[in-house]
Design a protein around this motif. Structure first.
Motif, short mmCIF file in Angstrom:
data_model
loop_
_atom_site.label_atom_id
_atom_site.label_comp_id
_atom_site.label_asym_id
_atom_site.label_seq_id
_atom_site.Cartn_x
_atom_site.Cartn_y
_atom_site.Cartn_z
N THR A 119 -28.17 9.54 33.80
CA THR A 119 -27.72 8.20 33.41
C THR A 119 -26.71 8.28 32.27
O THR A 119 -25.71 7.56 32.27
N VAL A 120 -26.94 9.18 31.31
CA VAL A 120 -25.98 9.35 30.21
C VAL A 120 -24.63 9.80 30.76
O VAL A 120 -23.58 9.28 30.36
N VAL A 121 -24.64 10.74 31.71
CA VAL A 121 -23.38 11.24 32.28
C VAL A 121 -22.69 10.13 33.08
O VAL A 121 -21.46 9.97 32.99
N ILE A 122 -23.45 9.36 33.85
CA ILE A 122 -22.86 8.26 34.62
C ILE A 122 -22.19 7.26 33.69
O ILE A 122 -21.06 6.82 33.92
N TYR A 123 -22.87 6.89 32.60
CA TYR A 123 -22.29 5.93 31.67
C TYR A 123 -21.09 6.52 30.93
O TYR A 123 -20.16 5.80 30.59
N ALA A 124 -21.08 7.82 30.68
CA ALA A 124 -19.92 8.45 30.06
C ALA A 124 -18.72 8.41 31.00
O ALA A 124 -17.58 8.15 30.57
N ILE A 125 -18.96 8.63 32.29
CA ILE A 125 -17.88 8.54 33.28
C ILE A 125 -17.37 7.10 33.38
O ILE A 125 -16.15 6.86 33.42
N TYR A 126 -18.29 6.13 33.41
CA TYR A 126 -17.88 4.72 33.42
C TYR A 126 -17.03 4.38 32.20
O TYR A 126 -16.01 3.68 32.31
N ALA A 127 -17.44 4.85 31.05
CA ALA A 127 -16.69 4.56 29.82
C ALA A 127 -15.30 5.18 29.87
O ALA A 127 -14.32 4.55 29.47
N ALA A 128 -15.21 6.41 30.39
CA ALA A 128 -13.90 7.06 30.50
C ALA A 128 -12.99 6.33 31.49
O ALA A 128 -11.81 6.13 31.22
N LEU A 129 -13.55 5.91 32.63
CA LEU A 129 -12.75 5.17 33.60
C LEU A 129 -12.31 3.81 33.06
O LEU A 129 -11.17 3.39 33.26
N PHE A 130 -13.20 3.12 32.37
CA PHE A 130 -12.86 1.83 31.79
C PHE A 130 -11.77 1.98 30.73
O PHE A 130 -10.82 1.19 30.68
N GLN A 131 -11.90 3.01 29.92
CA GLN A 131 -10.89 3.25 28.88
C GLN A 131 -9.53 3.58 29.52
O GLN A 131 -8.49 3.12 29.05
N THR A 132 -9.54 4.36 30.59
CA THR A 132 -8.30 4.69 31.29
C THR A 132 -7.68 3.45 31.91
O THR A 132 -6.46 3.25 31.84
N LEU A 133 -8.49 2.60 32.50
CA LEU A 133 -7.99 1.35 33.09
C LEU A 133 -7.35 0.47 32.02
O LEU A 133 -6.25 -0.05 32.22
N ILE A 134 -8.00 0.32 30.90
CA ILE A 134 -7.46 -0.49 29.80
C ILE A 134 -6.15 0.11 29.30
O ILE A 134 -5.17 -0.62 29.05
N TYR A 135 -6.11 1.44 29.19
CA TYR A 135 -4.89 2.11 28.73
C TYR A 135 -3.72 1.80 29.67
O TYR A 135 -2.64 1.44 29.23
N PHE A 136 -3.97 1.91 31.00
CA PHE A 136 -2.87 1.64 31.93
C PHE A 136 -2.48 0.17 31.98
O PHE A 136 -1.31 -0.16 32.16
N LEU A 137 -3.42 -0.73 31.80
CA LEU A 137 -3.08 -2.15 31.76
C LEU A 137 -2.23 -2.48 30.53
O LEU A 137 -1.28 -3.26 30.62
N ILE A 138 -2.58 -1.91 29.40
CA ILE A 138 -1.78 -2.14 28.19
C ILE A 138 -0.40 -1.52 28.35
O ILE A 138 0.62 -2.13 28.00
N LEU A 139 -0.34 -0.31 28.91
CA LEU A 139 0.94 0.35 29.13
C LEU A 139 1.81 -0.46 30.10
O LEU A 139 3.02 -0.63 29.89
N ALA A 140 1.19 -1.00 31.15
CA ALA A 140 1.94 -1.80 32.12
C ALA A 140 2.48 -3.09 31.49
O ALA A 140 3.62 -3.52 31.78
N SER A 141 1.70 -3.71 30.64
CA SER A 141 2.18 -4.95 30.01
C SER A 141 3.26 -4.67 28.98
O SER A 141 4.17 -5.49 28.80
N LEU A 142 3.23 -3.54 28.31
CA LEU A 142 4.25 -3.21 27.31
C LEU A 142 5.57 -2.82 27.96
O LEU A 142 6.64 -3.10 27.42
N THR A 143 5.53 -2.18 29.10
CA THR A 143 6.75 -1.73 29.77
C THR A 143 7.33 -2.77 30.72
O THR A 143 8.41 -2.59 31.25
N GLY A 144 6.57 -3.83 30.99
CA GLY A 144 7.07 -4.85 31.86
C GLY A 144 6.90 -4.51 33.32
O GLY A 144 7.55 -5.09 34.18
N TYR A 145 6.03 -3.56 33.65
CA TYR A 145 5.79 -3.19 35.04
C TYR A 145 5.14 -4.36 35.78
O TYR A 145 4.20 -4.95 35.30
N GLY A 146 5.65 -4.72 36.92
CA GLY A 146 5.11 -5.81 37.71
C GLY A 146 5.84 -7.13 37.49
O GLY A 146 5.47 -8.12 38.07
N ASP A 147 6.87 -7.14 36.65
CA ASP A 147 7.61 -8.38 36.41
C ASP A 147 8.73 -8.56 37.42
O ASP A 147 9.41 -9.58 37.40
N GLY A 148 8.99 -7.62 38.29
CA GLY A 148 10.11 -7.70 39.24
C GLY A 148 9.86 -8.75 40.31
O GLY A 148 8.75 -9.02 40.72
#
Length: 124
Positions: free
Chosen positions: A93-122
């Protein structure tokens, strides 16, 4: 009607002496006690608690309950009662939650990066 002993009893140590003349170190059994405190029965209780917390951690509040499963498994093993299932479920369970946390952090990172670069505004 007196009983005869091989060695006389000492007032300081009222139990009969052994054949060597040294006092016996064995204590008489405590009436009604089957097991000493902290024995196998308590280890079995810790093992069952570990298994319960391990199973609940998979389905309910795993981040909170998984450390309890690991803790109680460790306490059971200190009393020489194997608690492998609870410990494994807790660590899984600890490993599963660590993987979930890493995936969630990666998703947030890419969403912030996409909003800063204007990706998807075309325009389509």
């Amino acid at each position: 009607m007196s009983t005869s002993h091989s060695a006389p009893q000492d007032e300081q140590y009222p139990y009969p002496s052994t054949a060597e003349g040294k006092p016996s170190t064995a204590l008489p059994p405590y009436p009604g006690s089957v097991q000493r405190p902290g024995g196998r029965a308590e280890g079995e209780r810790f093992k069952n608690q570990s298994l319960l917390f391990g199973v609940l951690a998979l389905f309910v509040a795993g981040l909170v309950l998984a450390p309890f499963a690991i803790y109680y498994a460790r306490k059971a093993e200190e009393l020489e009662v194997p608690a492998t299932a609870g410990k494994v479920l807790g660590w899984v369970t600890v490993v599963i939650y660590a993987i979930y946390a890493a995936l969630f952090q990666t998703l947030i990172y890419f969403l912030i990066l996409a909003s800063l670069t204007g990706y998807g505004d075309g325009a389509i």
